[in-house]
Design a protein around this motif. Sequence first.
Motif, PDB file in Angstrom:
ATOM      1  N   THR A 230     -44.583  67.232  23.205  1.00 54.60           N
ATOM      2  CA  THR A 230     -45.714  66.306  23.260  1.00 54.60           C
ATOM      3  C   THR A 230     -45.267  64.959  22.705  1.00 54.60           C
ATOM      4  O   THR A 230     -44.837  64.859  21.553  1.00 54.60           O
ATOM      5  CB  THR A 230     -46.898  66.851  22.437  1.00 54.60           C
ATOM      6  OG1 THR A 230     -47.189  68.182  22.881  1.00 54.60           O
ATOM      7  CG2 THR A 230     -48.123  65.971  22.612  1.00 54.60           C
TER       8      THR A 230
ATOM      9  N   LEU B 285     -48.452  73.604  36.492  1.00 49.32           N
ATOM     10  CA  LEU B 285     -48.976  74.817  35.852  1.00 49.32           C
ATOM     11  C   LEU B 285     -50.018  75.407  36.780  1.00 49.32           C
ATOM     12  O   LEU B 285     -51.093  74.831  36.985  1.00 49.32           O
ATOM     13  CB  LEU B 285     -49.584  74.485  34.490  1.00 49.32           C
ATOM     14  CG  LEU B 285     -48.667  73.801  33.464  1.00 49.32           C
ATOM     15  CD1 LEU B 285     -49.431  73.498  32.192  1.00 49.32           C
ATOM     16  CD2 LEU B 285     -47.452  74.665  33.169  1.00 49.32           C
TER      17      LEU B 285
ATOM     18  N   LYS C 186     -48.222  65.076  32.753  1.00 49.01           N
ATOM     19  CA  LYS C 186     -48.674  64.445  31.507  1.00 49.01           C
ATOM     20  C   LYS C 186     -48.710  62.939  31.709  1.00 49.01           C
ATOM     21  O   LYS C 186     -47.835  62.361  32.367  1.00 49.01           O
ATOM     22  CB  LYS C 186     -47.731  64.791  30.357  1.00 49.01           C
ATOM     23  CG  LYS C 186     -47.712  66.255  29.992  1.00 49.01           C
ATOM     24  CD  LYS C 186     -46.837  66.471  28.775  1.00 49.01           C
ATOM     25  CE  LYS C 186     -47.603  67.277  27.746  1.00 49.01           C
ATOM     26  NZ  LYS C 186     -46.912  67.361  26.457  1.00 49.01           N
TER      27      LYS C 186
ATOM     28  N   ARG D 111     -47.055  76.656  22.463  1.00 47.35           N
ATOM     29  CA  ARG D 111     -48.298  77.153  23.064  1.00 47.35           C
ATOM     30  C   ARG D 111     -48.986  76.001  23.782  1.00 47.35           C
ATOM     31  O   ARG D 111     -48.707  74.833  23.520  1.00 47.35           O
ATOM     32  CB  ARG D 111     -49.232  77.737  22.012  1.00 47.35           C
ATOM     33  CG  ARG D 111     -49.728  76.698  21.006  1.00 47.35           C
ATOM     34  CD  ARG D 111     -50.664  77.295  19.979  1.00 47.35           C
ATOM     35  NE  ARG D 111     -51.082  76.291  19.007  1.00 47.35           N
ATOM     36  CZ  ARG D 111     -51.883  76.538  17.978  1.00 47.35           C
ATOM     37  NH1 ARG D 111     -52.325  77.769  17.769  1.00 47.35           N
ATOM     38  NH2 ARG D 111     -52.236  75.570  17.151  1.00 47.35           N
ATOM     39  N   THR D 112     -49.876  76.345  24.691  1.00 48.00           N
ATOM     40  CA  THR D 112     -50.632  75.349  25.454  1.00 48.00           C
ATOM     41  C   THR D 112     -51.997  75.156  24.807  1.00 48.00           C
ATOM     42  O   THR D 112     -52.621  76.127  24.356  1.00 48.00           O
ATOM     43  CB  THR D 112     -50.797  75.804  26.917  1.00 48.00           C
ATOM     44  OG1 THR D 112     -49.498  75.910  27.503  1.00 48.00           O
ATOM     45  CG2 THR D 112     -51.611  74.805  27.719  1.00 48.00           C
ATOM     46  N   SER D 113     -52.445  73.918  24.768  1.00 45.15           N
ATOM     47  CA  SER D 113     -53.728  73.621  24.115  1.00 45.15           C
ATOM     48  C   SER D 113     -54.859  74.424  24.757  1.00 45.15           C
ATOM     49  O   SER D 113     -54.815  74.766  25.946  1.00 45.15           O
ATOM     50  CB  SER D 113     -54.044  72.128  24.197  1.00 45.15           C
ATOM     51  OG  SER D 113     -54.510  71.784  25.472  1.00 45.15           O
TER      52      SER D 113
ATOM     53  N   SER E  61     -55.520  75.293  28.789  1.00 49.22           N
ATOM     54  CA  SER E  61     -55.506  76.705  29.195  1.00 49.22           C
ATOM     55  C   SER E  61     -56.807  77.098  29.879  1.00 49.22           C
ATOM     56  O   SER E  61     -56.800  77.816  30.887  1.00 49.22           O
ATOM     57  CB  SER E  61     -55.261  77.603  27.975  1.00 49.22           C
ATOM     58  OG  SER E  61     -53.979  77.382  27.433  1.00 49.22           O
TER      59      SER E  61
ATOM     60  N   ASP F  35     -50.684  69.670  23.792  1.00 53.72           N
ATOM     61  CA  ASP F  35     -49.519  70.549  23.812  1.00 53.72           C
ATOM     62  C   ASP F  35     -49.499  71.389  25.081  1.00 53.72           C
ATOM     63  O   ASP F  35     -50.546  71.906  25.521  1.00 53.72           O
ATOM     64  CB  ASP F  35     -49.544  71.489  22.601  1.00 53.72           C
ATOM     65  CG  ASP F  35     -49.183  70.790  21.307  1.00 53.72           C
ATOM     66  OD1 ASP F  35     -48.627  69.671  21.370  1.00 53.72           O
ATOM     67  OD2 ASP F  35     -49.471  71.348  20.225  1.00 53.72           O
ATOM     68  N   ILE F  36     -48.323  71.526  25.662  1.00 51.86           N
ATOM     69  CA  ILE F  36     -48.097  72.441  26.784  1.00 51.86           C
ATOM     70  C   ILE F  36     -46.847  73.246  26.463  1.00 51.86           C
ATOM     71  O   ILE F  36     -45.787  72.675  26.155  1.00 51.86           O
ATOM     72  CB  ILE F  36     -47.932  71.682  28.118  1.00 51.86           C
ATOM     73  CG1 ILE F  36     -49.264  71.022  28.505  1.00 51.86           C
ATOM     74  CG2 ILE F  36     -47.470  72.615  29.224  1.00 51.86           C
ATOM     75  CD1 ILE F  36     -49.228  70.253  29.807  1.00 51.86           C
ATOM     76  N   ASP F  37     -46.963  74.529  26.507  1.00 52.68           N
ATOM     77  CA  ASP F  37     -45.877  75.441  26.158  1.00 52.68           C
ATOM     78  C   ASP F  37     -44.604  75.081  26.926  1.00 52.68           C
ATOM     79  O   ASP F  37     -44.613  74.994  28.159  1.00 52.68           O
ATOM     80  CB  ASP F  37     -46.311  76.883  26.485  1.00 52.68           C
ATOM     81  CG  ASP F  37     -45.290  77.916  26.012  1.00 52.68           C
ATOM     82  OD1 ASP F  37     -44.413  77.558  25.209  1.00 52.68           O
ATOM     83  OD2 ASP F  37     -45.372  79.064  26.463  1.00 52.68           O
TER      84      ASP F  37
END
Length: 591
Positions: free
Chosen positions: A76, A43, A110, A92-94, A98, A70-72
């Motif tokens: 997870t 990312l 991860k 969505r990403t945490s 972000s 969470d990562i879009d």
Amino acid sequence: MTSAATNLFVLLGLGLAGVLLMTRRLKKAVREDFGAFVERLQLLPPPPPPPPKAPHPLTGLTFAVSDIFDIDGYTTGFGHPDWARTHDIAYRTSAAVSALIEGGATCVGKTVIDELAYGINGENGLYGTPTNPAAPTRLPGGSSSGSAVAVAAQLVDFSLGTDTAGGVRVPGGYCSIYAFRPSHGVVSSMGVIPVSPSLDTIGWFAKDPSILRRVGHVLLQLPYANSGHPRHVIIADDCFQLSQVPMNRISQVVTRCTEKLFGRQVLNHMDIGEYFASKVPSLKQFQDKNQNGEMRSSSLVSLANAMRLLCRSEFKHNHKDWINSVTPVLNPSISLHINSPSEEAEDANIEQCQIAKNEARLALNSLLKDDGILVLPTVAGPPPKLGSKEILSDDYQTRTYSLLAVAGLSGCCQVNVPLGLHEKCPVSVSLIARYGDDRFLLDTLCTMQSSIQDEVDIIEKSNFSSNTISQEESAEIAKGKGNAYFKDKQWQKAINCYSEAIKLNGKNATYYSNRAAAYLELGSFIQAESDCSNAINLDKKNIKAYLRRGTAREMLGFYKDAIEDFQYALVLEPTNTAANRAINRLKKLFA
């Protein structure tokens, strides 16, 4: 030799060479990421602003995140394949991830966590336990094991994890890296699977304290301004007694550093357990009791009991339905907690847990104010060996959680500081500041770091030099000091000295028996009983240990056990009047 035999040997040789080559490749593959990652990804941050604007604060840094964020576009996993299988891809990403990407850092993967992030040991039988780079034959600590290992192995510059009851601090201590648990709730937990919302925090790891602070400025949204220096640094003596590492190996580093930087006048010593006992009255609800209903545990143990009860109850509230419907294979320790006391019994105590949490925070805030630092061990000893049964023992759990609960239940901020190696194992210390003083704590760490490292270097170099005094001799010196303090009725100082003697030579029954005598004077009957049992295990003919254990058991209400101890003392010494009087006194109770 025939041509056929020659060909056979050639084939065998090639086969063995192939096996060796494959083994080397496998070892190399393991060594490259130490089992830290469950998934690699990338990312990228936004482009840097054009000059003369300043670059992003984390430009050029890489990081990894525990598989609880969470990562879009990714699922997870929460440390369990069945969780990943039964849950959808995140949309969505945490918020924390972000913020770091927007701050200029690149996320590269991860990392492994304990199953359902419920544990502090770093074990995961489903994805594999990451290898601790600082001690490969020992546990890495958890729950954020992979994130800690990724930093310790220098695979990333920093990493994110979660700390509920020690999930960042323990692996930081075991892997010998800096680890920060911020004040509860100051970093957004949006996009993070909850374990126990009343305790959950977003923490991070780094090998460089300046990077730890840079990450903190982004996540905590702090301005780049220096805070003041600490005006009082408090050494929690009773917490150091819980550690298996000699107190002077840990505390003297901080003591000398503090004296050098801030002056001797800022140093203080205290028993934080006694302070909590006087300032957190609700802890009485969480004391262990004997068969007669009498209290049997210290306030630090009570603090740990409240934290663990709150954690267990909220974890079950969040995830028991999924566990019951999916019936995943779980680590036995998780199953044990889930199937422990009835929900009705727990619900009745949750309100008391919250009261204890609020009281503990107020107590620490009052003690530390806005310029104080509390010093204590991060963990209770070296990392346990892989496969060790130690992690299941009550002693290990009690000592470890008693240390973790100080910041864990109060919600105050804490940073783990690595202090090199002791007997080839990582050792560390922790600094705690009041709730909300996160920047002050990070700034203090950066101020002290260079001096701390100098002191660590001095200690480690001295360990390689020829010792003019053996550990046994040092233990005898410590015992002598303890005897002097005992004679002067300075019971706590006597206990500290006897404890130091035990750490230096844990096979001397007299040290345990003497410490038991001091504990009896303080009314700490549980500790006295335990010490006497240790002394008796080492020396079956230690009359004083039987007498003192009998006294402790009498005070705890274990009258029959007390009589047995006094009677055995009489077997060893038939003319012992103290044992005779005690037996007669106790028999009257049953007459």
